[in-house]
Structure formats: C-alpha cells, structure tokens
Design a protein around this motif. Structure first.
Motif, PDB file in Angstrom:
ATOM      1  N   PRO A  19       0.833  -1.214   0.000  1.00  0.00           N
ATOM      2  CA  PRO A  19       0.000   0.000   0.000  1.00  0.00           C
ATOM      3  C   PRO A  19       0.865   1.262   0.000  1.00  0.00           C
ATOM      4  O   PRO A  19       0.955   1.993   0.994  1.00  0.00           O
ATOM      5  CB  PRO A  19      -0.805  -0.137   1.293  1.00  0.00           C
ATOM      6  N   LEU A  20       1.512   1.542  -1.112  1.00  0.00           N
ATOM      7  CA  LEU A  20       2.471   2.633  -1.196  1.00  0.00           C
ATOM      8  C   LEU A  20       1.805   3.931  -1.647  1.00  0.00           C
ATOM      9  O   LEU A  20       0.901   3.921  -2.486  1.00  0.00           O
ATOM     10  CB  LEU A  20       3.593   2.274  -2.174  1.00  0.00           C
ATOM     11  N   ILE A 149      11.458   5.182  -6.678  1.00  0.00           N
ATOM     12  CA  ILE A 149      11.833   6.599  -6.719  1.00  0.00           C
ATOM     13  C   ILE A 149      10.592   7.466  -6.540  1.00  0.00           C
ATOM     14  O   ILE A 149      10.599   8.446  -5.791  1.00  0.00           O
ATOM     15  CB  ILE A 149      12.530   6.923  -8.060  1.00  0.00           C
ATOM     16  N   ASN A 150       9.522   7.098  -7.220  1.00  0.00           N
ATOM     17  CA  ASN A 150       8.260   7.825  -7.134  1.00  0.00           C
ATOM     18  C   ASN A 150       7.754   7.869  -5.688  1.00  0.00           C
ATOM     19  O   ASN A 150       7.407   8.934  -5.166  1.00  0.00           O
ATOM     20  CB  ASN A 150       7.236   7.151  -8.055  1.00  0.00           C
ATOM     21  N   THR A 151       7.748   6.711  -5.047  1.00  0.00           N
ATOM     22  CA  THR A 151       7.250   6.612  -3.669  1.00  0.00           C
ATOM     23  C   THR A 151       8.121   7.409  -2.702  1.00  0.00           C
ATOM     24  O   THR A 151       7.609   8.089  -1.807  1.00  0.00           O
ATOM     25  CB  THR A 151       7.188   5.135  -3.233  1.00  0.00           C
ATOM     26  N   LYS A 152       9.416   7.325  -2.864  1.00  0.00           N
ATOM     27  CA  LYS A 152      10.320   8.054  -1.975  1.00  0.00           C
ATOM     28  C   LYS A 152      10.052   9.556  -2.033  1.00  0.00           C
ATOM     29  O   LYS A 152       9.952  10.225  -0.990  1.00  0.00           O
ATOM     30  CB  LYS A 152      11.772   7.763  -2.358  1.00  0.00           C
ATOM     31  N   TYR A 155       6.587  10.356  -0.415  1.00  0.00           N
ATOM     32  CA  TYR A 155       6.616  10.342   1.053  1.00  0.00           C
ATOM     33  C   TYR A 155       7.334  11.575   1.601  1.00  0.00           C
ATOM     34  O   TYR A 155       6.880  12.188   2.572  1.00  0.00           O
ATOM     35  CB  TYR A 155       7.295   9.069   1.558  1.00  0.00           C
ATOM     36  N   ASN A 156       8.449  11.939   1.001  1.00  0.00           N
ATOM     37  CA  ASN A 156       9.185  13.128   1.449  1.00  0.00           C
ATOM     38  C   ASN A 156       8.301  14.375   1.379  1.00  0.00           C
ATOM     39  O   ASN A 156       8.298  15.213   2.285  1.00  0.00           O
ATOM     40  CB  ASN A 156      10.443  13.335   0.607  1.00  0.00           C
ATOM     41  N   PHE A 157       7.563  14.487   0.282  1.00  0.00           N
ATOM     42  CA  PHE A 157       6.686  15.637   0.095  1.00  0.00           C
ATOM     43  C   PHE A 157       5.597  15.691   1.166  1.00  0.00           C
ATOM     44  O   PHE A 157       5.353  16.742   1.773  1.00  0.00           O
ATOM     45  CB  PHE A 157       6.056  15.575  -1.296  1.00  0.00           C
TER      46      PHE A 157
END
Length: 299
Positions: A19-20, A149-152, A155-157
């Motif tokens: 569930p990303l 890369i997309n998920t990282k 999440y940072n945002f």
C-alpha cells in the motif's frame, strides 16, 4: 520557478502488492476557457489532489462552502467527493500545477485538512514549492516511472506537508476553533448540547452557530454528529468483538437503535454492513469524511 515549464499532463500507473503512496499524475496548465469545470461527486478515478495556483484565480466549492483560489494558494481534495472546481467568469485565466496521489495518502491528507481546511497558503514555504517543481521536472524527464523513486519523493513531500501542518501557530486559534476542539474532546458525552458549547466559549447559541458555519462550513451539532459517526467507524473496524450498543455508548449515544438510524442516514449503510466491508480505500474514505470539517481559507 514555474515560468519556463511547458504545459503538459503526465499519468502514472503502478502495480504493487504494497500500500504505497505514489504520485499518479501531474500537470501544468493555463486555463482560459470558462467551460473548465470539474464536478467530483461521481468521478471514477480515485485519487487525492493538490492543485497550486501560480496566477489568475479559480473557485472551489465543497458542499455549501465556496473558496477563491488565488496565487500562492493550493487546495486539497479527495476524489470522488462532493466538490467542484472551475474557472469563474470574473477570472481571465487560472494557471496552476496539480499533483495526483494514490488513495493511500488519504489519512495524511485528512490530518492536514482537518486542521487547516481545504485551502492552504504555500507562498511562504519555498521548500514545498521546490519539491513540486522537482516533481514536474523529473516527470518531464521520465524519471518517475520507478515505483521506488516515485514513492520516496511522494513520502518526502507529504512528510514536509505534515511539518507545515504542525507548524501552524496555535495562537491563531479563534473562539470557534476552541469550540471545535471542545467538541473533539467531549463528543462521547451524551449530554453535550449547543448550550454547553456556547457557554464554553462565551458566545450565544446564535452567534456560535453563525461563526462556526462561516469558518467550517457546517453547524456545530452536525459536526458533532459527523465526529461521532466517524469515530464509530474506527471502533467498528478496530474492535470487531464490540457490540453495536457498546460502540454507540462510546461515541455519545445512549440508544443504540437511534445510533444505527443516524449511522445509516449519514453513511448509507448500517453499522454491521460497514463492519463487513473489506475494500481498503472505501473504508478510509468513509472514516475520513471530508464533510466533517471545512475550515476557511488561510490568509
């Protein structure tokens, strides 16, 4: 920051057992056609939307509340929802960049929404704007196709958005904010009524209802009802052995038949039917009911 970007819309679709949180769409547009209009209640593309205004202005309506979206402001929405955004007749254009995220981000979106409302000002938060620009730059250069890369980046945002949420100055609280907090702390009290709330902040019942609705787009007692039912949804899922009567009592209802009636009127299904649901996003969307709080635009 955005002046050199080309106008484009980019979509992503990922297949994962996890569930990303992912960015599923991003675009940069300059709208001049007044037919631009999105009614979101019956849309089938489930996602969470952030739309940041660069220049011009647009309008967002949520139920009976209307918000003007001007330069430096962004609105947050879950899709589908009872909302509508469009280019108004008194605006020549609406230039914006939008980001669409997977439904897994809904709890984080609601946490921000329930404190700050659907419209936030990002003009004084350059780090968030830089991240938005970075998303678009990477999208243009085909660097977001990797789910990791997309998920990282996603999440940072959202972590930075939560920091923004936590940094909101508590000294800006109005008396209606205090009334809302009082409801959230005492909703399980079955004797709670409009007189008690008004007395708590030193307002008349009439003035409380007027200012509460103006700030949040909902009456105090309707907010209390939504809060109780939203909490009941969580209890139904997290406490499968609890009886309906016990859950009703824990959210401020002495009569479980009346609780079931209110629940069905608000959610369209009975508490027992809700408990049996298994679709993750539909459950999240029901728990985090956006009609519970509609705070005014931050200036």
């Amino acid at each position: 920051m955005f002046s050199t970007f080309p106008y484009k819309a980019i979509k992503y679709q990922f297949s994962s057992d996890l569930p990303l949180i992912t960015l599923t769409g991003i675009g940069f547009q300059n709208i001049t056609d007044h037919s631009y209009s999105w009614h979101n209640l019956h849309r089938h593309d489930k996602h969470c939307l952030i739309q940041y205004c660069i220049s011009g202005q647009g309008v967002l309506t949520i139920n009976n509340s209307t918000y003007t979206i001007t330069s430096g402001k962004a609105f947050l929405l879950n899709i589908p929802s009872n909302s509508h955004y469009y280019l108004p007749q008194n605006s020549t254009h609406w230039k914006f960049i939008y980001l669409e995220f997977s439904p897994e981000v809904l709890p984080l979106l609601c946490k921000i929404y329930n404190k700050l409302g659907p419209v936030i000002s990002l003009a004084n938060y350059p780090s968030l704007l830089t991240q938005i620009a970075n998303f678009y730059t990477k999208a243009l250069n085909n660097k977001l196709q990797s789910v990791f890369i997309n998920t990282k980046l996603a999440y940072n945002f959202w972590i930075d958005l939560l920091k923004y949420n936590l940094a909101y100055d508590a000294n800006n609280l109005t008396k209606t904010d205090i009334a809302k907090n009082f409801l959230e702390q005492n909703f399980a009290n079955s004797n709670l009524n409009i007189d008690t709330i008004a007395e708590q902040i030193g307002y008349s019942k009439y003035h409380l209802c007027k200012t509460f609705h103006k700030q949040f787009g909902i009456s105090p007692m309707k907010y209390l009802q939504n809060l109780r039912i939203s909490t009941a949804c969580k209890l139904l899922i997290n406490n499968p052995t609890w009886t309906i009567k016990k859950i009703a009592y824990h959210v401020g209802y002495n009569n479980d038949d009346y609780f079931c009636k209110v629940f069905k009127n608000l959610k369209g299904i009975t508490p027992n039917t809700f408990r049996k649901q298994s679709i993750h996003y539909d459950i999240l969307q029901t728990i985090y009911d956006f009609s519970a709080t509609k705070k005014n635009t931050l200036m």
